[in-house]
Design an enzyme around this catalytic site. Structure first.
Site, PDB file in Angstrom:
ATOM      1  N   HIS A 195       0.812  -1.222   0.000  1.00 60.09           N
ATOM      2  CA  HIS A 195       0.000   0.000   0.000  1.00 60.09           C
ATOM      3  C   HIS A 195       0.843   1.269   0.000  1.00 60.09           C
ATOM      4  CE1 HIS A 195      -4.271  -1.266   0.361  1.00 60.09           C
ATOM      5  NE2 HIS A 195      -3.689  -2.408   0.674  1.00 60.09           N
ATOM      6  N   ASP A 244      -4.422  17.553 -14.958  1.00 64.19           N
ATOM      7  CA  ASP A 244      -4.330  18.845 -14.273  1.00 64.19           C
ATOM      8  C   ASP A 244      -5.136  18.864 -12.981  1.00 64.19           C
ATOM      9  OD1 ASP A 244      -6.897  18.825 -15.217  1.00 64.19           O
ATOM     10  OD2 ASP A 244      -6.778  20.756 -16.264  1.00 64.19           O
ATOM     11  N   SER A 298      -8.205  18.817 -12.324  1.00 65.66           N
ATOM     12  CA  SER A 298      -9.332  19.760 -12.313  1.00 65.66           C
ATOM     13  C   SER A 298     -10.635  19.094 -11.906  1.00 65.66           C
ATOM     14  CB  SER A 298      -9.507  20.377 -13.705  1.00 65.66           C
ATOM     15  OG  SER A 298      -9.907  19.379 -14.643  1.00 65.66           O
ATOM     16  N   GLU A 352     -12.100  12.165 -24.331  1.00 67.53           N
ATOM     17  CA  GLU A 352     -11.304  11.310 -23.447  1.00 67.53           C
ATOM     18  C   GLU A 352     -12.184  10.236 -22.818  1.00 67.53           C
ATOM     19  OE1 GLU A 352      -7.687  14.055 -21.704  1.00 67.53           O
ATOM     20  OE2 GLU A 352      -9.698  14.362 -20.903  1.00 67.53           O
ATOM     21  N   ASN A 382     -17.104  18.962 -21.182  1.00 70.95           N
ATOM     22  CA  ASN A 382     -16.360  18.350 -20.085  1.00 70.95           C
ATOM     23  C   ASN A 382     -17.298  17.597 -19.148  1.00 70.95           C
ATOM     24  OD1 ASN A 382     -13.689  19.298 -20.732  1.00 70.95           O
ATOM     25  ND2 ASN A 382     -14.369  21.338 -20.094  1.00 70.95           N
TER      26      ASN A 382
END
EC number: 3.1.3.16
Length: 640
Positions: free
Chosen positions: A235, A571, A573, A580, A615
């Site tokens: 882990h 990034d 975000s 994607e 998005n």
């Protein structure tokens, strides 16, 4: 008169003895039933834990598959591949970027560490964490950088001598359970030159105080670098942290600087030693060994190349493919990776488990490492002139277990690991020429003081609750398996058919017949009403008209998908593009052989883009999939 009176007394005594024996036998049977229920609950917890780890290990093959395919379809996006397969190069960045630019305000009322650290700082940290204070990000990063600096100078295996009169304490998995670490220090004393420790990996994940445990251990290590020893567990891996909670904990506790902490931590993991050798006799490693374990290879490989057990070494073709698609020159070469052999050596060390059966065979429960028998243990120990393996990695009811004729010891230090009262924790004290001493404990709370039957009820309730969630995630597959055996379409099958179907679909290796009374209804003839398995549970739909197979697939793979999309979100975000999403889902679909039409995915992607900006907040979307239980307390019919 006297004889008659004596006879009456004798008969009365016999009745008392018989009554006592009846009560004693009843109580023994009662305890045996409770023990059996507790055993079944622990079996459920452990089977599901290992199945989850198996799913995590399967991500490794998906990432290889993605490497072959994603780079061909998204040649312009090299950041994803860099994130997955290239080592972080913190050396090229000024430490001031991480530490110097983060001020500690006067209003901060938590612990203030003074570098170089001393024993006073250990005490300061312990007292602060007892009061649930949070260490400021500035100090966290400074500790991580200082620890990394020392760890980089250490060998792969730390060697310790207890001769002539030194004692050392060995602790197993802690998994973010701060109360257990505090209890160990209370009972056994704080680390010092006269009281050395080995912490055998898995400090983090699952529990809520992984950061506090990590900081205590690293600060203690910085104060006593030759007396506190840290081994890497499975882990101590940023990919495992994404699934099992430590990443989430860091981002919640350090909203502003959490991403910096994660980046530094990711590299620190790679520098943790992979084992400890005590008195040239005892090998302390997190998981286990295999028939191919070679300490010469393990001592010479560059351990910092093991970024994650889920990131297999790239082939030459894959590496060339990445270089071809990158805009700039590649910083990573094959020489900066582990070889496949080296990678497998570390996997075995971190993931393997001992078994009573002779030989060495794949660890099918976890999906990584192997099962090794007593003959393998003897072979590896003899080859390396060692006498014993001490490992962790597995929860044991008593906190420890001895097997392989005393040559393998498992120690596990997180008590109440699955549920309050589920297991004790333990640690080991060793001194030269003596047998290991075992110390057991259990952190107590109000619920731990409850009668045994209430604690067993609570354990059983939690175990069957998560088992039912596993079942609902495979509802369509289970129904198909049941109906395959229900030739007359009566809605009923035999108990044997039901148990076979459950195991063939879920693969949890559980005693389904014994568990059936908690999971399904039967009629007077013993036939199973298989649809009753789903009477008290369903998955909440995030959108209307969503097909059941898609709902179950999204719920079943939600942890894997979350990891994959968090990696795509370079990034951080919280958003990924529609393209994607579509591309990654189709790759996931192809690799996992999930039979979902592309049209469903396109429709799903469009619906997820609620504001039509192209998005998707994928994490928010996944949170919309959750299981609804009709009964939410241990007093429910589930336990009656």
């Amino acid at each position: 008169m006297g004889c008659g009176s004596s006879s009456k007394k004798g008969k009365k005594s016999e009745k008392v003895v018989r009554a006592a024996l009846i009560i004693q036998n009843w109580y023994r049977r009662y305890r045996a039933r409770l023990s059996a229920r507790q055993h079944y609950a622990l079996a459920i917890f452990q089977s599901i834990e290992y199945a989850d780890e198996q799913g995590q290990m399967q991500l490794s093959s998906f990432f290889s598959f993605m490497l072959e395919n994603y780079t061909n379809t998204h040649k312009e996006d090299s950041a994803l591949v860099s994130r997955l397969f290239e080592n972080t190069r913190l050396e090229s960045k000024d430490r001031e970027e991480y530490v110097g630019l983060i001020d500690v305000p006067d209003s901060y009322d938590g612990p203030r560490l003074q570098f170089p650290l001393t024993f006073t700082d250990i005490n300061l940290l312990l007292q602060a964490f007892k009061q649930q204070q949070t260490l400021h990000a500035h100090y966290v990063l400074e500790v991580l950088f200082e620890a990394r600096k020392i760890l980089k100078q250490m060998p792969n295996f730390t060697r310790i001598q207890t001769f002539p009169a030194k004692e050392i304490t060995i602790c197993g998995d802690l998994h973010g359970k701060l109360d257990d670490l505090m209890l160990i220090f209370y009972k056994n004393g704080l680390p010092s030159e006269k009281n050395p420790y080995v912490f055998n990996g898995d400090f983090v994940d699952r529990g809520n105080n992984s950061m506090e445990i990590l900081m205590i251990l690293l600060v203690s290590f910085l104060v006593y670098p030759t007396d506190l020893h840290l081994n890497r567990g499975n882990h101590e891996d940023f990919m495992m942290n994404l699934r099992y909670g430590f990443t989430k904990e860091i981002l919640q506790k350090y909203k502003l600087h959490g991403k910096k902490i994660l980046q530094v931590l990711e590299e620190l993991y790679t520098w943790l030693p992979i084992g400890t050798i005590i008195d040239n006799e005892i090998l302390v490693i997190h998981g286990g060994i295999s028939e191919s374990t070679d300490l010469n290879i393990l001592q010479q490989l560059q351990r910092n190349k093991m970024k994650s057990v889920l990131m297999p070494p790239m082939s030459t073709n894959q590496e060339c493919n990445i270089k071809k698609n990158k805009a700039g020159p590649s910083e990573q070469s094959a020489s900066e990776q582990l070889t496949k052999l080296e990678w497998e050596q570390i996997i075995d060390l971190l993931w393997s488990d001992p078994r009573g059966k002779k030989g060495c065979y794949p660890n099918t429960s976890r999906g990584g490492g192997c099962y090794f028998g007593p003959d393998v243990t003897s072979k590896v120990l003899n080859k390396n002139q060692l006498k014993m393996v001490i490992r962790s990695h597995e929860c044991k009811p008593d906190g420890y277990e001895i097997c392989h004729d005393g040559k393998v010891i498992t120690v596990f230090s997180a008590s109440n690991y699955y549920e309050e009262g589920s297991n004790r924790g333990a640690y080991i004290r060793l001194s030269y020429g003596t047998s290991p001493q075992f110390f057991q404990y259990q952190v107590t709370s109000t619920s731990c003081l409850n009668p045994l039957y209430q604690r067993v009820n609570a354990m059983e309730f939690s175990a069957f609750r998560i088992l039912k969630e596993r079942m609902i995630a495979r509802k369509t597959d289970l129904i198909n398996a049941f109906e395959l055996r229900d030739h007359s379409r009566t809605g009923k099958i035999s108990l044997a058919q039901w148990a076979f179907s459950m195991e063939s679909i879920l693969g949890l290796n559980l005693p389904w017949r014994s568990l059936s009374s908690h999971l399904v209804s039967t009629d007077s003839s013993g036939s199973v009403d298989y649809m009753s398995s789903f009477d008290d549970i369903h998955i909440e739909k995030p959108m209307k008209d969503m097909k059941s197979d898609l709902i179950e697939t999204m719920y079943r793979y939600r942890s894997d998908l979350k990891i994959i999309f968090n990696i795509i979100d370079t990034d951080q975000s919280g958003l990924i593009s529609m393209d994607e999403f579509r591309t990654m889902w189709k790759l996931f679909n192809a690799h996992y052989k999930v039979h979902i039409d592309d049209s469903q995915i396109d429709e799903l992607a469009s619906t997820m883009d609620s504001n039509k900006d192209g998005n998707i907040d994928f994490n928010e979307f996944l949170r919309a999939f959750y299981v609804v239980h009709k009964y939410e307390t241990p007093e429910s019919p589930l336990n009656k």
